[in-house]
Design an enzyme around this catalytic site. Structure first.
Site, short mmCIF file in Angstrom:
data_model
loop_
_atom_site.label_atom_id
_atom_site.label_comp_id
_atom_site.label_asym_id
_atom_site.label_seq_id
_atom_site.Cartn_x
_atom_site.Cartn_y
_atom_site.Cartn_z
N THR A 38 -1.94 5.41 2.11
CA THR A 38 -3.12 4.55 2.01
C THR A 38 -3.17 3.65 3.24
OG1 THR A 38 -3.05 4.55 -0.40
CG2 THR A 38 -4.28 2.77 0.65
N LEU A 55 0.85 -1.18 0.00
CA LEU A 55 0.00 0.00 0.00
C LEU A 55 0.89 1.23 0.00
CD1 LEU A 55 -2.65 -1.04 2.71
CD2 LEU A 55 -2.84 -1.25 0.22
N ASP A 56 0.44 2.28 -0.70
CA ASP A 56 1.16 3.55 -0.68
C ASP A 56 1.27 4.04 0.76
OD1 ASP A 56 1.21 3.49 -3.44
OD2 ASP A 56 -0.56 4.78 -3.65
N LYS A 57 2.25 4.88 1.01
CA LYS A 57 2.50 5.40 2.35
C LYS A 57 1.24 5.96 2.99
CE LYS A 57 5.23 8.89 4.81
NZ LYS A 57 6.31 9.91 4.70
#
Length: 303
Positions: free
Chosen positions: A144, A140-142
């Protein structure tokens, strides 16, 4: 949790259809151990046994034989700095860890000693005596939040990544986006590639990789919509790029046209996982509620 100080082992009973197989074929073709995993077991301090006796991979199997492999302790990357963080653990067994990742925390560090979910998991492993390194199955993106799958050993990682690459892991997200969509549900089938001149930003472009996102409106709050999205593919920034391409960027996603108003990160949460666990041979569904910052934004919209 009881500490797991011993090395991980896996045991199988040879079936009638598997009688006569060479052990290497049994492990590679039937149990899908990679060549690298077998090499790690052989040269890294693991063990392979049949009926409690050490054997080579050339051993010929008989019906009813008990095959046991012992995985060696794994080397932990020096780039990952263990640190304490309370982990919101949604599921744990000897093969799989699923956590509810908070926002503002990268999955893995981008620079040396940066705090990351990987570091928090390694700290947890050290406290529990689990001899593993960090094996993320999805990332997951930072900024998210939500459900993230972590394999607790190489074999589980190989199995789950293979399933993910075949589209056999269903990942569902919830996002807060600008505006009101003109249709209740639909599918975005638009290829995604790197934006010219950028190492971070992605765009929809004809020469990109195929990317498919299914969406459905959950609710509308004035000029904001709560949308449920299911990924059929897993391209970098896929949901963020696709929603921006539709003209409805995520709230606070300034990289893709969103406006930062009342939310300090893009409004995206990995809310549900539907998986088949190939080692324990069971289907699972895991769900989490929206985090407090997204709920607070909705409350602000309704006030």
């Amino acid at each position: 949790m009881k500490p797991l100080n011993k090395l991980l082992t896996m045991t199988w009973t040879v079936s009638n259809s598997e009688e006569g197989l060479v052990l290497r074929e049994f492990l590679r073709a039937r149990k899908q151990l990679s060549r690298k995993t077998l090499a790690d077991i052989k040269y890294g301090g693991g063990n392979i046994e049949v009926n409690d006796a050490p054997v080579t991979v050339r051993h010929l199997l008989k019906k009813g034989d008990i095959v046991k492999i012992t995985f060696p302790a794994e080397n932990v990357s020096g780039v990952i700095q263990p640190f304490y963080l309370h982990l919101d653990i949604v599921h744990e067994d000897n093969h799989l860890l699923i956590v509810n990742k908070p926002p503002h925390l990268p999955t893995v560090p981008s620079i040396h000693n940066e705090h990351s979910l990987a570091g928090a998991v390694l700290f947890y492993y050290q406290q529990c005596g689990i001899p593993s390194t960090f094996h993320a199955i999805n990332r997951l993106d930072k900024d998210t939040s939500g459900l993230l799958m972590i394999a607790k050993h190489r074999y589980a990682h190989d199995q789950f990544v293979r399933m993910q690459n075949k589209g056999e892991i269903k990942r569902t997200y919830r996002a807060l986006v600008h505006g009101q969509l003109t249709v209740e549900s639909g599918t975005i089938d638009s290829p995604i590639g790197r934006k010219d001149g950028s190492i971070i930003e992605r765009v929809v472009r004809p020469d990109g990789q195929r990317a498919v996102t299914h969406f459905q409106i959950i609710n509308v709050y004035h000029n904001t919509s709560l949308v449920e999205l299911t990924l059929e593919t897993g391209r970098t920034h896929q949901i963020r790029v696709h929603m921006s391409h539709l003209g409805h960027p995520l709230i606070a996603d300034t990289l893709y046209g969103g406006i930062r108003e009342g939310l300090s990160r893009q409004g995206l949460h990995a809310s549900r996982l539907d998986i088949y666990h190939p080692i324990v041979e069971r289907y699972f569904t895991f769900e989490t509620n929206l985090p407090t910052d997204m709920l607070g934004y909705i409350a602000q919209c309704n006030s």
